[in-house]
Design a protein around this motif. Structure first.
Motif, PDB file in Angstrom:
ATOM      1  N   THR A  34       2.877   1.388   3.000  1.00 30.10           N
ATOM      2  CA  THR A  34       3.136   0.185   3.778  1.00 30.10           C
ATOM      3  C   THR A  34       2.462  -1.052   3.200  1.00 30.10           C
ATOM      4  O   THR A  34       2.853  -2.164   3.509  1.00 30.10           O
ATOM      5  N   CYS A  35       1.468  -0.893   2.364  1.00 27.22           N
ATOM      6  CA  CYS A  35       0.756  -2.030   1.790  1.00 27.22           C
ATOM      7  C   CYS A  35       1.482  -2.480   0.520  1.00 27.22           C
ATOM      8  O   CYS A  35       1.550  -1.734  -0.452  1.00 27.22           O
ATOM      9  N   PRO A  36       2.016  -3.704   0.494  1.00 26.50           N
ATOM     10  CA  PRO A  36       2.763  -4.156  -0.687  1.00 26.50           C
ATOM     11  C   PRO A  36       1.852  -4.657  -1.809  1.00 26.50           C
ATOM     12  O   PRO A  36       0.759  -5.153  -1.552  1.00 26.50           O
ATOM     13  N   TRP A  37       2.312  -4.529  -3.034  1.00 26.89           N
ATOM     14  CA  TRP A  37       1.629  -5.116  -4.179  1.00 26.89           C
ATOM     15  C   TRP A  37       1.718  -6.625  -4.038  1.00 26.89           C
ATOM     16  O   TRP A  37       2.733  -7.128  -3.575  1.00 26.89           O
ATOM     17  N   PRO A  38       0.758  -7.414  -4.324  1.00 31.92           N
ATOM     18  CA  PRO A  38      -0.543  -7.166  -4.950  1.00 31.92           C
ATOM     19  C   PRO A  38      -1.692  -7.254  -3.965  1.00 31.92           C
ATOM     20  O   PRO A  38      -2.701  -7.892  -4.237  1.00 31.92           O
ATOM     21  N   TYR A  39      -1.577  -6.653  -2.832  1.00 35.65           N
ATOM     22  CA  TYR A  39      -2.554  -6.828  -1.756  1.00 35.65           C
ATOM     23  C   TYR A  39      -3.542  -5.679  -1.618  1.00 35.65           C
ATOM     24  O   TYR A  39      -3.279  -4.555  -2.025  1.00 35.65           O
ATOM     25  N   HIS A  76      -2.248  -2.832  -8.993  1.00 35.73           N
ATOM     26  CA  HIS A  76      -2.024  -1.862 -10.072  1.00 35.73           C
ATOM     27  C   HIS A  76      -3.232  -1.676 -10.987  1.00 35.73           C
ATOM     28  O   HIS A  76      -3.480  -0.573 -11.466  1.00 35.73           O
ATOM     29  N   ASP A  77      -3.972  -2.739 -11.270  1.00 35.14           N
ATOM     30  CA  ASP A  77      -5.048  -2.662 -12.249  1.00 35.14           C
ATOM     31  C   ASP A  77      -6.389  -3.180 -11.745  1.00 35.14           C
ATOM     32  O   ASP A  77      -7.366  -3.169 -12.487  1.00 35.14           O
ATOM     33  N   ASP A  78      -6.441  -3.674 -10.534  1.00 34.46           N
ATOM     34  CA  ASP A  78      -7.632  -4.379 -10.059  1.00 34.46           C
ATOM     35  C   ASP A  78      -8.390  -3.599  -8.995  1.00 34.46           C
ATOM     36  O   ASP A  78      -7.795  -3.023  -8.096  1.00 34.46           O
ATOM     37  N   CYS A  79      -9.707  -3.623  -9.117  1.00 40.78           N
ATOM     38  CA  CYS A  79     -10.578  -3.018  -8.112  1.00 40.78           C
ATOM     39  C   CYS A  79     -10.926  -4.046  -7.049  1.00 40.78           C
ATOM     40  O   CYS A  79     -10.813  -5.247  -7.277  1.00 40.78           O
ATOM     41  N   ALA A  80     -11.338  -3.560  -5.914  1.00 32.51           N
ATOM     42  CA  ALA A  80     -11.871  -4.429  -4.871  1.00 32.51           C
ATOM     43  C   ALA A  80     -13.199  -3.835  -4.427  1.00 32.51           C
ATOM     44  O   ALA A  80     -13.373  -2.613  -4.383  1.00 32.51           O
ATOM     45  N   ARG A  93     -10.502   1.606  -5.776  1.00 32.09           N
ATOM     46  CA  ARG A  93      -9.771   1.529  -7.049  1.00 32.09           C
ATOM     47  C   ARG A  93      -8.279   1.287  -6.804  1.00 32.09           C
ATOM     48  O   ARG A  93      -7.801   1.461  -5.687  1.00 32.09           O
ATOM     49  N   PRO A  94      -7.547   0.894  -7.846  1.00 31.67           N
ATOM     50  CA  PRO A  94      -6.109   0.655  -7.700  1.00 31.67           C
ATOM     51  C   PRO A  94      -5.381   1.876  -7.137  1.00 31.67           C
ATOM     52  O   PRO A  94      -5.634   3.004  -7.564  1.00 31.67           O
ATOM     53  N   GLY A  95      -4.520   1.654  -6.150  1.00 30.69           N
ATOM     54  CA  GLY A  95      -3.729   2.721  -5.556  1.00 30.69           C
ATOM     55  C   GLY A  95      -4.481   3.606  -4.579  1.00 30.69           C
ATOM     56  O   GLY A  95      -3.910   4.539  -4.028  1.00 30.69           O
ATOM     57  N   GLN A  96      -5.738   3.347  -4.336  1.00 30.32           N
ATOM     58  CA  GLN A  96      -6.554   4.198  -3.468  1.00 30.32           C
ATOM     59  C   GLN A  96      -6.513   3.715  -2.015  1.00 30.32           C
ATOM     60  O   GLN A  96      -6.398   2.528  -1.746  1.00 30.32           O
ATOM     61  N   VAL A 105     -17.377  -6.825   6.004  1.00 33.53           N
ATOM     62  CA  VAL A 105     -17.643  -8.239   6.284  1.00 33.53           C
ATOM     63  C   VAL A 105     -17.215  -9.162   5.152  1.00 33.53           C
ATOM     64  O   VAL A 105     -17.029 -10.360   5.361  1.00 33.53           O
ATOM     65  N   SER A 106     -17.058  -8.607   3.933  1.00 27.50           N
ATOM     66  CA  SER A 106     -16.537  -9.407   2.833  1.00 27.50           C
ATOM     67  C   SER A 106     -15.864  -8.508   1.808  1.00 27.50           C
ATOM     68  O   SER A 106     -16.125  -7.300   1.748  1.00 27.50           O
ATOM     69  N   ILE A 107     -14.985  -9.125   1.015  1.00 32.15           N
ATOM     70  CA  ILE A 107     -14.225  -8.402   0.000  1.00 32.15           C
ATOM     71  C   ILE A 107     -14.232  -9.209  -1.279  1.00 32.15           C
ATOM     72  O   ILE A 107     -14.162 -10.449  -1.238  1.00 32.15           O
ATOM     73  N   ASN A 108     -14.329  -8.525  -2.406  1.00 29.36           N
ATOM     74  CA  ASN A 108     -14.253  -9.150  -3.719  1.00 29.36           C
ATOM     75  C   ASN A 108     -13.214  -8.413  -4.523  1.00 29.36           C
ATOM     76  O   ASN A 108     -13.415  -7.250  -4.897  1.00 29.36           O
ATOM     77  N   ILE A 109     -12.084  -9.046  -4.790  1.00 33.50           N
ATOM     78  CA  ILE A 109     -11.043  -8.465  -5.624  1.00 33.50           C
ATOM     79  C   ILE A 109     -11.309  -8.945  -7.052  1.00 33.50           C
ATOM     80  O   ILE A 109     -11.450 -10.150  -7.284  1.00 33.50           O
TER      81      ILE A 109
END
Length: 114
Positions: A34-39, A76-80, A93-96, A105-109
């Motif tokens: 359900t989660c679309p690329w690139p989110y 596809h290639d980016d970690c958060a 990791r990508p796809g996880q 409380v915060s996110i870093n892509i």
């Protein structure tokens, strides 16, 4: 047949324990679909998307994100990196996808994934 299922269940539990994962953090296939690329998406317990992030760099999450029970990285290639209220930082990791036990409380892509 029952013995095979029981063995598979015990084997999976052993693999999860050896890798430090629990059954609660296994990827939910429906959430990943359900989660679309690139989110990077945050979902409730019914796997409905609450919020989605796609910008790189540290961002403070919304109150709605902090109620999420699942997170999915559809990139596809980016970690958060997810930072919790406790100060602990986790990597997705990508796809996880995995279950959340506390509020993010915060996110870093990042661009790329080491």
């Amino acid at each position: 047949m029952f013995k095979r299922l029981k063995f598979a269940s015990v084997a999976l539990t052993g693999v999860l324990a050896a890798t430090g994962l629990s059954a609660a953090t296994a990827s939910p296939a429906a959430a990943a679909q359900t989660c679309p690329w690139p989110y990077v998406c945050f979902q409730d317990s019914s796997e409905n998307i609450l919020t989605m992030y796609k910008d790189t760099g540290w961002q403070t999450t919304s109150a709605k994100t902090r109620t999420a029970r699942w997170v999915t990285n559809a990139r596809h290639d980016d970690c958060a990196y997810l930072q919790y209220a406790s100060g602990y930082t986790d990597q997705i990791r990508p796809g996880q996808s995995f279950g959340l036990g506390s509020a993010v409380v915060s996110i870093n892509i990042t661009t790329g994934c080491p």
